[in-house]
Design a protein around this motif. Structure first.
Motif, PDB file in Angstrom:
ATOM      1  N   MET A 121       0.829  -1.206   0.000  1.00 42.88           N
ATOM      2  CA  MET A 121       0.000   0.000   0.000  1.00 42.88           C
ATOM      3  C   MET A 121       0.865   1.258   0.000  1.00 42.88           C
ATOM      4  O   MET A 121       0.438   2.300  -0.471  1.00 42.88           O
ATOM      5  CB  MET A 121      -0.930   0.018   1.217  1.00 42.88           C
ATOM      6  N   ARG A 122       2.089   1.155   0.508  1.00 45.42           N
ATOM      7  CA  ARG A 122       2.983   2.313   0.579  1.00 45.42           C
ATOM      8  C   ARG A 122       4.017   2.302  -0.552  1.00 45.42           C
ATOM      9  O   ARG A 122       4.981   3.047  -0.522  1.00 45.42           O
ATOM     10  CB  ARG A 122       3.702   2.327   1.933  1.00 45.42           C
ATOM     11  N   ASN A 123       3.827   1.435  -1.537  1.00 42.34           N
ATOM     12  CA  ASN A 123       4.802   1.237  -2.604  1.00 42.34           C
ATOM     13  C   ASN A 123       5.203   2.549  -3.278  1.00 42.34           C
ATOM     14  O   ASN A 123       6.354   2.730  -3.637  1.00 42.34           O
ATOM     15  CB  ASN A 123       4.251   0.255  -3.638  1.00 42.34           C
ATOM     16  N   GLN A 124       4.283   3.464  -3.439  1.00 39.74           N
ATOM     17  CA  GLN A 124       4.596   4.719  -4.120  1.00 39.74           C
ATOM     18  C   GLN A 124       5.636   5.544  -3.363  1.00 39.74           C
ATOM     19  O   GLN A 124       6.337   6.342  -3.945  1.00 39.74           O
ATOM     20  CB  GLN A 124       3.323   5.537  -4.339  1.00 39.74           C
ATOM     21  N   ALA A 125       5.743   5.332  -2.060  1.00 43.74           N
ATOM     22  CA  ALA A 125       6.695   6.094  -1.253  1.00 43.74           C
ATOM     23  C   ALA A 125       8.083   5.441  -1.240  1.00 43.74           C
ATOM     24  O   ALA A 125       8.996   5.989  -0.657  1.00 43.74           O
ATOM     25  CB  ALA A 125       6.174   6.229   0.178  1.00 43.74           C
ATOM     26  N   MET A 126       8.247   4.313  -1.900  1.00 42.17           N
ATOM     27  CA  MET A 126       9.536   3.624  -1.915  1.00 42.17           C
ATOM     28  C   MET A 126      10.522   4.323  -2.834  1.00 42.17           C
ATOM     29  O   MET A 126      10.144   4.878  -3.852  1.00 42.17           O
ATOM     30  CB  MET A 126       9.373   2.186  -2.418  1.00 42.17           C
ATOM     31  N   SER A 127      11.782   4.213  -2.461  1.00 39.72           N
ATOM     32  CA  SER A 127      12.841   4.735  -3.326  1.00 39.72           C
ATOM     33  C   SER A 127      12.934   3.869  -4.583  1.00 39.72           C
ATOM     34  O   SER A 127      12.440   2.740  -4.614  1.00 39.72           O
ATOM     35  CB  SER A 127      14.184   4.709  -2.593  1.00 39.72           C
ATOM     36  N   ASP A 128      13.570   4.395  -5.596  1.00 43.02           N
ATOM     37  CA  ASP A 128      13.782   3.622  -6.820  1.00 43.02           C
ATOM     38  C   ASP A 128      14.616   2.378  -6.533  1.00 43.02           C
ATOM     39  O   ASP A 128      14.374   1.317  -7.115  1.00 43.02           O
ATOM     40  CB  ASP A 128      14.459   4.480  -7.898  1.00 43.02           C
ATOM     41  N   ALA A 130      14.672   0.610  -3.742  1.00 38.37           N
ATOM     42  CA  ALA A 130      13.804  -0.371  -3.083  1.00 38.37           C
ATOM     43  C   ALA A 130      12.883  -1.041  -4.099  1.00 38.37           C
ATOM     44  O   ALA A 130      12.694  -2.259  -4.072  1.00 38.37           O
ATOM     45  CB  ALA A 130      12.986   0.295  -1.978  1.00 38.37           C
ATOM     46  N   LYS A 131      12.318  -0.264  -4.999  1.00 36.55           N
ATOM     47  CA  LYS A 131      11.452  -0.836  -6.038  1.00 36.55           C
ATOM     48  C   LYS A 131      12.231  -1.806  -6.918  1.00 36.55           C
ATOM     49  O   LYS A 131      11.727  -2.871  -7.289  1.00 36.55           O
ATOM     50  CB  LYS A 131      10.831   0.272  -6.888  1.00 36.55           C
ATOM     51  N   GLU A 132      13.463  -1.462  -7.243  1.00 35.30           N
ATOM     52  CA  GLU A 132      14.305  -2.324  -8.075  1.00 35.30           C
ATOM     53  C   GLU A 132      14.646  -3.624  -7.335  1.00 35.30           C
ATOM     54  O   GLU A 132      14.632  -4.709  -7.929  1.00 35.30           O
ATOM     55  CB  GLU A 132      15.583  -1.591  -8.477  1.00 35.30           C
ATOM     56  N   ILE A 133      14.928  -3.537  -6.046  1.00 36.32           N
ATOM     57  CA  ILE A 133      15.210  -4.736  -5.249  1.00 36.32           C
ATOM     58  C   ILE A 133      13.991  -5.654  -5.235  1.00 36.32           C
ATOM     59  O   ILE A 133      14.110  -6.866  -5.427  1.00 36.32           O
ATOM     60  CB  ILE A 133      15.649  -4.364  -3.818  1.00 36.32           C
ATOM     61  N   LEU A 134      12.817  -5.090  -5.024  1.00 38.85           N
ATOM     62  CA  LEU A 134      11.596  -5.902  -5.022  1.00 38.85           C
ATOM     63  C   LEU A 134      11.384  -6.570  -6.377  1.00 38.85           C
ATOM     64  O   LEU A 134      11.032  -7.755  -6.456  1.00 38.85           O
ATOM     65  CB  LEU A 134      10.377  -5.055  -4.662  1.00 38.85           C
ATOM     66  N   LYS A 135      11.601  -5.828  -7.435  1.00 40.13           N
ATOM     67  CA  LYS A 135      11.460  -6.375  -8.793  1.00 40.13           C
ATOM     68  C   LYS A 135      12.451  -7.522  -9.005  1.00 40.13           C
ATOM     69  O   LYS A 135      12.087  -8.581  -9.523  1.00 40.13           O
ATOM     70  CB  LYS A 135      11.689  -5.257  -9.815  1.00 40.13           C
ATOM     71  N   ASP A 136      13.700  -7.316  -8.587  1.00 42.74           N
ATOM     72  CA  ASP A 136      14.721  -8.353  -8.748  1.00 42.74           C
ATOM     73  C   ASP A 136      14.412  -9.580  -7.885  1.00 42.74           C
ATOM     74  O   ASP A 136      14.604 -10.720  -8.331  1.00 42.74           O
ATOM     75  CB  ASP A 136      16.108  -7.807  -8.410  1.00 42.74           C
ATOM     76  N   MET A 137      13.945  -9.355  -6.654  1.00 37.39           N
ATOM     77  CA  MET A 137      13.586 -10.493  -5.799  1.00 37.39           C
ATOM     78  C   MET A 137      12.446 -11.294  -6.419  1.00 37.39           C
ATOM     79  O   MET A 137      12.471 -12.531  -6.406  1.00 37.39           O
ATOM     80  CB  MET A 137      13.205 -10.021  -4.399  1.00 37.39           C
ATOM     81  N   ALA A 138      11.451 -10.603  -6.957  1.00 36.72           N
ATOM     82  CA  ALA A 138      10.333 -11.303  -7.603  1.00 36.72           C
ATOM     83  C   ALA A 138      10.835 -12.122  -8.795  1.00 36.72           C
ATOM     84  O   ALA A 138      10.387 -13.252  -9.012  1.00 36.72           O
ATOM     85  CB  ALA A 138       9.266 -10.306  -8.037  1.00 36.72           C
ATOM     86  N   ALA A 139      11.767 -11.576  -9.542  1.00 38.90           N
ATOM     87  CA  ALA A 139      12.329 -12.307 -10.683  1.00 38.90           C
ATOM     88  C   ALA A 139      13.094 -13.550 -10.216  1.00 38.90           C
ATOM     89  O   ALA A 139      12.972 -14.619 -10.820  1.00 38.90           O
ATOM     90  CB  ALA A 139      13.241 -11.387 -11.497  1.00 38.90           C
ATOM     91  N   ILE A 140      13.852 -13.418  -9.143  1.00 37.93           N
ATOM     92  CA  ILE A 140      14.591 -14.572  -8.606  1.00 37.93           C
ATOM     93  C   ILE A 140      13.608 -15.643  -8.134  1.00 37.93           C
ATOM     94  O   ILE A 140      13.784 -16.832  -8.412  1.00 37.93           O
ATOM     95  CB  ILE A 140      15.533 -14.151  -7.454  1.00 37.93           C
ATOM     96  N   ALA A 141      12.559 -15.225  -7.441  1.00 40.02           N
ATOM     97  CA  ALA A 141      11.577 -16.170  -6.907  1.00 40.02           C
ATOM     98  C   ALA A 141      10.853 -16.918  -8.033  1.00 40.02           C
ATOM     99  O   ALA A 141      10.419 -18.053  -7.842  1.00 40.02           O
ATOM    100  CB  ALA A 141      10.569 -15.456  -6.016  1.00 40.02           C
ATOM    101  N   ALA A 142      10.728 -16.297  -9.191  1.00 36.50           N
ATOM    102  CA  ALA A 142      10.031 -16.916 -10.320  1.00 36.50           C
ATOM    103  C   ALA A 142      10.967 -17.723 -11.220  1.00 36.50           C
ATOM    104  O   ALA A 142      10.518 -18.351 -12.169  1.00 36.50           O
ATOM    105  CB  ALA A 142       9.340 -15.826 -11.139  1.00 36.50           C
ATOM    106  N   THR A 143      12.240 -17.729 -10.901  1.00 38.56           N
ATOM    107  CA  THR A 143      13.237 -18.381 -11.742  1.00 38.56           C
ATOM    108  C   THR A 143      13.249 -19.885 -11.525  1.00 38.56           C
ATOM    109  O   THR A 143      13.181 -20.362 -10.394  1.00 38.56           O
ATOM    110  CB  THR A 143      14.646 -17.824 -11.433  1.00 38.56           C
TER     111      THR A 143
END
Length: 188
Positions: A121-128, A130-143
Motif C-alpha cells: 500500500m505504501r509502494n509509491q513512497a519507496m525509493s527507486d 527499493a522498487k528495483e530490489i523488489l522487482k529483482d527479488m520477484a524475478a529470482i523467486a520466479a526463476t
C-alpha cells in the motif's frame, strides 16, 4: 539476546511439524522478515496470526514464548549495524538444488510478508532502489534454476544471489519499517 534464548531454524522446523503449518523454515522466516520489514502490526501480538498461519494443534506456551523471542531476535538482527542478519536457508553443504529452492521459498515468504504487513500500500513512497530490489527479488523467486556442470560456478552464483537477497532485505527493512514492534512473552 543471550545465546541460550536464541531461536534457531531447528526449533521452528519442530514447531512447523508439530502444529502442521503450511510452510517450511525458509518460507516462514522470509514471511516473518517481510512482515517486520514492512512495519506490520502483529494482531494480538500473534506471530502466526500476522503471517496468516493456522496451527493445528495450537502451539504450546513454550512455543508461543519461542515465537515471541524469534520475533524480537529478528527485529534486533535486522536493525543491527553490525549486519548480523541472515536469511534462514538450507546449509551450504546441502545439494545446490535444495539451496536454490530454499532461497526461492525465502523470497516468496518475504514478498508475501511484505504484502501482509501492508508495504504494498505504501509502494509509491519507496525509493527507486527499493522498487528495483523488489522487482529483482520477484524475478529470482520466479526463476527455474538451471545448473552448470561446474559445481563451483553454481555455488558461487548462488552465494551471490543469497548475498543480494540478504542485503536487499536489510535495505527494505531500513526503508519501510515504521519502528520496532513491542515485544511480549505472550506472543504466538
Amino acid at each position: 539476546m543471550s545465546a541460550n534464548l536464541t531461536v534457531d531454524p531447528e526449533d521452528i522446523a519442530e514447531l512447523i511439524g508439530r502444529c502442521k503449518l503450511a510452510t517450511n523454515v525458509s518460507e516462514f522466516h522470509g514471511s516473518l522478515v517481510g512482515f517486520i520489514s514492512s512495519g506490520g502490526i502483529f494482531p494480538g501480538h500473534s506471530v502466526l496470526g500476522a503471517l496468516q498461519l493456522e496451527p493445528d494443534p495450537a502451539p504450546s506456551a513454550d512455543e508461543v514464548a519461542m515465537l515471541g523471542r524469534l520475533r524480537q531476535q529478528t527485529q534486533e538482527w535486522l536493525a543491527d549495524p553490525e549486519l548480523t542478519f541472515s536469511p534462514w536457508l538450507p546449509d551450504d553443504d546441502a545439494p545446490i538444488a535444495e539451496r536454490a529452492d530454499g532461497l526461492t521459498d525465502w523470497i516468496r515468504g518475504f514478498l508475501g510478508g511484505l504484502g501482509l504487513g501492508g508495504s504494498v500500500m505504501r509502494n509509491q513512497a519507496m525509493s527507486d532502489d527499493a522498487k528495483e530490489i523488489l522487482k529483482d527479488m520477484a524475478a529470482i523467486a520466479a526463476t527455474e534454476f538451471e545448473f552448470d556442470a561446474d559445481d563451483d560456478v553454481n555455488d558461487e552464483s548462488l552465494i551471490e544471489l543469497e548475498e543480494f537477497v540478504r542485503a536487499g532485505a536489510m535495505l527494505l527493512h531500513a526503508e519501510l519499517a515504521t519502528g520496532p514492534q513491542p515485544a511480549s512473552d505472550t506472543l504466538h
